[in-house]
Scaffold this motif. Structure first.
Motif, PDB file in Angstrom:
ATOM      1  N   ASP A   1     -32.604  11.463  35.923  1.00 21.26           N
ATOM      2  CA  ASP A   1     -30.467  11.476  36.965  1.00 21.26           C
ATOM      3  C   ASP A   1     -30.624  12.789  37.637  1.00 21.26           C
ATOM      4  O   ASP A   1     -29.605  12.341  38.527  1.00 21.26           O
TER       5      ASP A   1
ATOM      6  N   ASN B   1     -29.656  19.194  30.840  1.00 19.72           N
ATOM      7  CA  ASN B   1     -28.139  19.339  29.304  1.00 19.72           C
ATOM      8  C   ASN B   1     -29.651  19.373  28.069  1.00 19.72           C
ATOM      9  O   ASN B   1     -30.696  19.867  28.416  1.00 19.72           O
TER      10      ASN B   1
ATOM     11  N   GLU C   1     -31.144  18.064  25.576  1.00 14.78           N
ATOM     12  CA  GLU C   1     -32.594  16.851  26.127  1.00 14.78           C
ATOM     13  C   GLU C   1     -33.439  17.033  25.318  1.00 14.78           C
ATOM     14  O   GLU C   1     -34.555  16.300  24.888  1.00 14.78           O
TER      15      GLU C   1
ATOM     16  N   SER D   1     -32.024  14.363  24.025  1.00 11.53           N
ATOM     17  CA  SER D   1     -31.152  13.336  25.038  1.00 11.53           C
ATOM     18  C   SER D   1     -31.794  12.694  26.401  1.00 11.53           C
ATOM     19  O   SER D   1     -32.854  13.759  27.333  1.00 11.53           O
ATOM     20  N   THR D   2     -31.775  11.917  26.978  1.00  9.12           N
ATOM     21  CA  THR D   2     -32.037  11.367  28.507  1.00  9.12           C
ATOM     22  C   THR D   2     -31.224  11.287  29.720  1.00  9.12           C
ATOM     23  O   THR D   2     -31.498  10.798  31.028  1.00  9.12           O
ATOM     24  N   ARG D   3     -29.775  12.127  29.543  1.00  3.11           N
ATOM     25  CA  ARG D   3     -29.149  11.858  30.059  1.00  3.11           C
ATOM     26  C   ARG D   3     -28.750  13.515  30.844  1.00  3.11           C
ATOM     27  O   ARG D   3     -29.132  14.553  29.745  1.00  3.11           O
TER      28      ARG D   3
ATOM     29  N   TYR E   1     -26.661  14.171  40.717  1.00  2.00           N
ATOM     30  CA  TYR E   1     -25.522  13.736  39.838  1.00  2.00           C
ATOM     31  C   TYR E   1     -24.442  13.476  39.560  1.00  2.00           C
ATOM     32  O   TYR E   1     -23.856  12.974  39.072  1.00  2.00           O
TER      33      TYR E   1
ATOM     34  N   ARG F   1     -17.562   8.995  34.042  1.00  2.00           N
ATOM     35  CA  ARG F   1     -18.941   8.767  33.254  1.00  2.00           C
ATOM     36  C   ARG F   1     -18.879   7.442  34.607  1.00  2.00           C
ATOM     37  O   ARG F   1     -19.015   6.843  35.251  1.00  2.00           O
TER      38      ARG F   1
ATOM     39  N   SER G   1     -21.232   4.645  33.285  1.00  2.00           N
ATOM     40  CA  SER G   1     -21.342   3.977  32.679  1.00  2.00           C
ATOM     41  C   SER G   1     -19.848   2.702  32.675  1.00  2.00           C
ATOM     42  O   SER G   1     -20.065   1.802  32.749  1.00  2.00           O
TER      43      SER G   1
END
Length: 302
Positions: free
Chosen positions: A146, A150, A153, A157-159, A195, A204, A206
């Motif tokens: 993205d 992080n 990771e 974590s993938t974000r 980002y 966010r 989302s």
């Protein structure tokens, strides 16, 4: 006393930045004021707190606010001239003396494993003329899909993380300033900025919510902490003008100033420092006011 007089009635570490960023003083006047950082006030006090082995506070990253990393970062924020004799003497022993606590085989300017800490090590090392290319290459390889970074990771974590990403971006920017243009570094930095901008610096993707109320509380010094004033001050240095994705954040920062143009210290992130900056939560802060005014000047100029 008006705000500009109040800012100038301060320590050389802050005064030279006011001259440069808010008054457009001649370069020779700015340089003369900056040269005093090594010999007077907070800068000299912090240099004097260095221990005989080359560290501060007896450690590299701990104690968090009085350690070698925190002290060097504050000298960087003070703008200690890296070419000064005082800076050269202070930096000379750090690489060997300050080993990262979890692995004494890792020297300071080799970095460690968390990108938020490595971003700060890159900023410090680049500014003070050290070879941090190895850390930079590691950070380039750790940028997430993205565009962010992080520290979590390695734990799945993938974000990206706002906090980690800003720490890395500040380091990459200082690396480019100190070593010259680098297409790979510039591309990674721009992806990282997008980002944050895609999330309007605060929200966010989302659900559009602000997930951390602390991002709205301006403070200094920040350590790893992300907040609205810090990210805008970073973007002021990389963009000729704000875009509409920054509008909300700029409005929030502007709203914190009082009619006389003073900004308060809303949160003292630190528990202790080697120097007394003379500021308290809820009271007008020269550091926050300087940061806010130069952001507002940049925004108004557009």
């Amino acid at each position: 006393m008006d705000v500009m007089g109040w800012l100038l009635d301060s320590d050389p570490a802050l005064r030279w930045q006011v001259l440069r960023d808010l008054t457009d003083a001649p370069a020779e006047e700015v340089a003369a004021e900056r040269s005093r950082v090594a010999r007077e006030g907070w800068g000299a006090q912090l240099l004097a707190a260095q221990e005989p082995d080359g560290r501060w506070g007896g450690g590299t990253f701990f104690p968090e606010w009085t350690s070698t990393e925190s002290s060097l970062r504050l000298l960087y924020r003070f703008g200690l001239d890296p070419a000064s004799d005082e800076a050269r003497r202070a930096i000379a022993p750090v690489h060997e003396a300050a080993r990262w606590e979890y692995d004494p085989g890792m020297r300071f300017f080799d970095g460690e494993v968390e990108p938020c800490i490595n971003g700060r090590a890159v900023a410090i090392g680049s500014y003070f003329g050290q070879d941090v290319r190895g850390i930079v290459d590691r950070l380039l390889g750790e940028q997430m899909a993205d565009g962010g970074w992080n520290c979590e990771e390695e734990r799945g974590s993938t974000r990206g993380s706002f906090d980690t990403t800003l720490n890395v971006l500040e380091g990459l920017l200082e690396f480019e300033r100190s070593t010259g243009p680098d297409p790979d570094v510039a591309a990674a930095r721009l992806r990282g900025e997008e980002y944050l901008l895609d999330r309007r610096l605060l929200r966010r993707l989302s659900d559009g919510q602000i997930p951390q109320a602390r991002w709205l509380a301006v403070g200094f010094p920040n350590s790893w902490h992300y907040e609205v004033g810090r990210v805008l001050d970073y973007l002021r240095q990389t963009r000729s003008a704000p875009d509409e994705r920054m509008t909300e954040a700029i409005d929030i920062l502007a709203s914190k100033g009082d009619p006389q143009g003073w900004w308060p210290l809303e949160h003292a992130y630190h528990s202790a420092l080697h120097v007394d900056l003379g500021e308290a939560e809820g009271q007008p802060s020269r550091w926050i006011t300087l940061r806010a005014l130069r952001v507002m000047r940049w925004a108004d100029a557009s």
